[in-house]
Design a protein around this motif. Sequence first.
Motif, PDB file in Angstrom:
ATOM      1  N   ARG A 178      69.557 135.352  57.787  1.00  0.00           N
ATOM      2  CA  ARG A 178      70.712 135.837  57.175  1.00  0.00           C
ATOM      3  C   ARG A 178      72.125 136.512  58.547  1.00  0.00           C
ATOM      4  NH1 ARG A 178      71.120 140.107  53.677  1.00  0.00           N
ATOM      5  NH2 ARG A 178      68.994 139.683  52.660  1.00  0.00           N
ATOM      6  N   ASN A 181      61.505 140.787  53.550  1.00  0.00           N
ATOM      7  CA  ASN A 181      61.328 139.900  52.848  1.00  0.00           C
ATOM      8  C   ASN A 181      61.384 140.907  51.401  1.00  0.00           C
ATOM      9  OD1 ASN A 181      63.629 138.546  53.583  1.00  0.00           O
ATOM     10  ND2 ASN A 181      62.720 136.640  54.083  1.00  0.00           N
ATOM     11  N   GLY A 230      68.002 135.901  50.340  1.00  0.00           N
ATOM     12  CA  GLY A 230      66.790 136.554  50.687  1.00  0.00           C
ATOM     13  C   GLY A 230      66.616 137.422  48.837  1.00  0.00           C
ATOM     14  N   LYS A 234      61.953 141.290  60.839  1.00  0.00           N
ATOM     15  CA  LYS A 234      62.406 140.030  58.984  1.00  0.00           C
ATOM     16  C   LYS A 234      61.190 140.687  58.582  1.00  0.00           C
ATOM     17  CE  LYS A 234      60.449 136.322  61.541  1.00  0.00           C
ATOM     18  NZ  LYS A 234      59.756 135.623  61.977  1.00  0.00           N
ATOM     19  N   GLU A 283      58.378 136.941  56.150  1.00  0.00           N
ATOM     20  CA  GLU A 283      59.291 136.181  56.099  1.00  0.00           C
ATOM     21  C   GLU A 283      59.544 135.173  54.554  1.00  0.00           C
ATOM     22  OE1 GLU A 283      58.950 133.363  59.946  1.00  0.00           O
ATOM     23  OE2 GLU A 283      56.993 133.232  59.072  1.00  0.00           O
ATOM     24  N   THR A 326      65.830 132.100  50.550  1.00  0.00           N
ATOM     25  CA  THR A 326      64.468 132.972  50.755  1.00  0.00           C
ATOM     26  C   THR A 326      64.649 134.202  52.283  1.00  0.00           C
ATOM     27  OG1 THR A 326      63.528 131.317  51.860  1.00  0.00           O
ATOM     28  CG2 THR A 326      62.765 131.624  49.660  1.00  0.00           C
ATOM     29  N   ASN A 327      65.419 133.812  52.685  1.00  0.00           N
ATOM     30  CA  ASN A 327      66.224 134.037  54.058  1.00  0.00           C
ATOM     31  C   ASN A 327      65.351 134.299  55.415  1.00  0.00           C
ATOM     32  OD1 ASN A 327      67.446 135.551  56.496  1.00  0.00           O
ATOM     33  ND2 ASN A 327      66.009 137.656  55.288  1.00  0.00           N
ATOM     34  N   ALA A 328      64.854 132.412  55.422  1.00  0.00           N
ATOM     35  CA  ALA A 328      63.438 132.407  55.642  1.00  0.00           C
ATOM     36  C   ALA A 328      64.400 132.429  56.998  1.00  0.00           C
ATOM     37  CB  ALA A 328      64.034 130.320  55.810  1.00  0.00           C
ATOM     38  N   GLY A 329      63.070 132.355  57.828  1.00  0.00           N
ATOM     39  CA  GLY A 329      62.936 132.754  59.217  1.00  0.00           C
ATOM     40  C   GLY A 329      62.891 131.528  60.594  1.00  0.00           C
ATOM     41  N   THR A 373      67.443 135.459  61.255  1.00  0.00           N
ATOM     42  CA  THR A 373      66.528 134.219  60.673  1.00  0.00           C
ATOM     43  C   THR A 373      67.923 133.954  59.157  1.00  0.00           C
ATOM     44  OG1 THR A 373      67.242 136.231  58.937  1.00  0.00           O
ATOM     45  CG2 THR A 373      64.656 136.156  60.210  1.00  0.00           C
TER      46      THR A 373
END
Lengths: 486, 486
Positions: free
Chosen positions: A169, B195, A206, B193, A435, A155-158, A167
């Motif tokens: 990434r 997503n 993501g 950010k 996010e 989910t490419n979390a933040g 993030t």
Amino acid sequence: MSDKPTSGQKQLIETLRTRLGSGGIVTDPELIAPWLVDWRRRFRGHAAAMLQPDTVEQVQAIVREAGRLRVPLVPQGGNTSMVGGATPPVDGSALILSLRRLNKIRSLDPAAGLAVAEAGVVLADLHAAAAERGQRFPLTLGARGSATVGGLVSTNAGGMQVLRWGTMRGLVAGVEAVMADGALHNGLAALRKDNRGYNLDQLLIGAEGTLGIITAATLRIVPAVIARGVAWAGVSSPEAALLLLRRLQARTAAIESFEILPYETLAAALNYLPDSRPPLAGEHPWHLLIEAVESDPADEEPSSLLERLLGDALAEGEVTDATIATSEAQAEAFWRLRDSLSDAERASGPAVQHDIAVPVEAMPRFMTEAAREAEARFPGTRASGFGHLGDGNIHFHVRAPAGVDRERWQAEQGPVITRFVHDLVVAAGGTISAEHGIGQMKVAELERLSSPARMATLRAIKGALDPSGLLNPGKLVTLAPRSATP
Amino acid sequence: MSDKPTSGQKQLIETLRTRLGSGGIVTDPELIAPWLVDWRRRFRGHAAAMLQPDTVEQVQAIVREAGRLRVPLVPQGGNTSMVGGATPPVDGSALILSLRRLNKIRSLDPAAGLAVAEAGVVLADLHAAAAERGQRFPLTLGARGSATVGGLVSTNAGGMQVLRWGTMRGLVAGVEAVMADGALHNGLAALRKDNRGYNLDQLLIGAEGTLGIITAATLRIVPAVIARGVAWAGVSSPEAALLLLRRLQARTAAIESFEILPYETLAAALNYLPDSRPPLAGEHPWHLLIEAVESDPADEEPSSLLERLLGDALAEGEVTDATIATSEAQAEAFWRLRDSLSDAERASGPAVQHDIAVPVEAMPRFMTEAAREAEARFPGTRASGFGHLGDGNIHFHVRAPAGVDRERWQAEQGPVITRFVHDLVVAAGGTISAEHGIGQMKVAELERLSSPARMATLRAIKGALDPSGLLNPGKLVTLAPRSATP
């Protein structure tokens, strides 16, 4: 809507039984039940079984056999998605593929600044393992006790430290994943330069498990924090807040968090949290929570750094008041206020929430104008945003007029308000998912607000890597075009 | 092998003539000639025309019409590819799509730390534009006077400052590109950010123009350098060099370059460059060029920082000698030695060169062992690596035995040696292309050394986004599987 396995599912379970062993397949409905609902209880699905591999080879076998038998799989880690991204479809057509048992930290190398963690490693456990070696993984969020590496990457979390560290990434040096045909993509070697064709790691980050099943990731780690300084400040406007952030950043690289909230959101939190106290005397229209950290003994002690810099800002009239936490307890009290904002608002009445971002420089204006426009369009509502100003990412809430029926208002007004807010965001060059991802919650809005060309491209990629549409079906993008109304 | 246009090409040129205007289509063979050969003169192609749009809309029209008429296009910027990535096919089937006239810097915003530059902006011009505003774009390389933004993004270029700033991937905040059907992908909004599904920007970075034509990019800029310190040091081994780098990095974030070279490579450069002098007295088996920069007035002056840190290293026996440039002229002399290494080696005799990377921690051992193995396997050769140790990326050269015929040795031994070196790299978990990409030069080696599953994935992505195979044909990955022997 059945929890009974289809014949394909039965065959799959039969095929895998020996391979996965006794702990590898769960069919007891009571054990499965908690994993059929998202944690905010907005999505509910059905699944006849939950597959729980504990080796990468088992994941490959599952994906290969599921492909052969055309059984869709819903990958799941800590089940903490905010957008229903890990909840199985309601028709029971899919099985859950839980990665929680794939939970080894394969390596942790302070010299190289790298750790290799399997998909099922819980974020808090990764934090602890890093801390044991004098290191830290610089990403954290509320769900750290449940969220897993696989979900965070997918989910490419933040979270709270994106300002300094980016993030996921930016923190992922490589990805290992099982592709739709069961083949293993091994991108774990942490090459700082690698131009060998299309970057599959970046594509999988993501992708919400719709292009491949992430089984492990190589993650960047950094030296542990020596000390932190936490400040609370009052400012006159979001514009003043951003100006302050830019001035702080020009003078130090130590700022990790810079959170903004309006006065009335703070008031709700103070009201909600027992024994909480206002951090500042007097009334200030906007409040800031600022954290600076020291990770090098040569750095200035972060509390005195903040005191000096905010002292200057106070003298220049850039902040209306400021205070530095004088103890770790006080620092935690400040953060507790921030962490309670969503709960406090929920307790104070129904609200429609949006995880949105616009370019950072455009955010102050957006916060003011979007609130005004939403309140004008929906009389009696109160709209405001709070959150990660330095990332251009706020959680924008529209609260119901006093006295309405909660359920009915949410059901009737929620979608209308959301479309209105999303239209404002898109007009400001922003994103309807900063996010949290798309999951199933935002599939229709993504479709509505993306150009047909972009949707065609997303679909082409999905079709290329998961031609049968078996990986996390119904999330992010569907293979067949769906109508704009859900 | 003809420079005459095919009927499809004729039709395309006719269709575009009004649209592109007089400067937009070049058909004069003399004007086209320089763009048919790569700058190292290893690849030569044919093209009946060069299309030179100066607006994004014109690029869209070209790509759309070329798609309709099935005319392949080879995007080109400064034509500085090291792997034949911008040279048209030999059969004349494609036209060149030159992005050089699309060369506006659309915006440059120091407060946001962002610049939007079109594909044809030359790197040196971007540097100059940033400098005028007290900023810099922290990526540089030898070809900066010719290389363009579009090419730098499309090849995920590296260079001399990757250690601190990363490759282009880390410096690109957004991409604008024309997709194969002529649709515009606009990812320029610099959202920290976002997503919203698969990240097309990330997919286009490093795709070498095979998935879409990049027309502009949003790039990160940082405050200009206040001062730099440049040091030359001697060490006993690559292991000692890496240890030194890690100790420096633990004490400062100011190190931007850390280049390693063996004694004999330095000797060749000293021999090649008139008026050059050895930076250090005495013989040292390995040499380091180290640059630290100051970008904040609060930072320590970088020359005295290096003096202090290298003084400590000298006292600890971690370096065998070290000197700090005492003037900008001396700093430039150090860098001139580094910049001349490739030319000096070429002048001293034929060599087979490899742009490779392995994980940073594995590089010291790789440098020593790969050289020994190559020399044992190819008697009379001398093998060594030099370059970006901190990135795990070196240029690994195998030099011919004395007295051989240059052309013949290159032709007969080159491919054999390259395969041998690439096998060693892959065995060490590395990449056969660290920063130069695949182009046409490494297509066969990529195929040979990648799993069929990975190649199938790359092909699936290419097929999804460029189904007719019209964008930069023959580069990176071909649509139809090709045999392993070129």
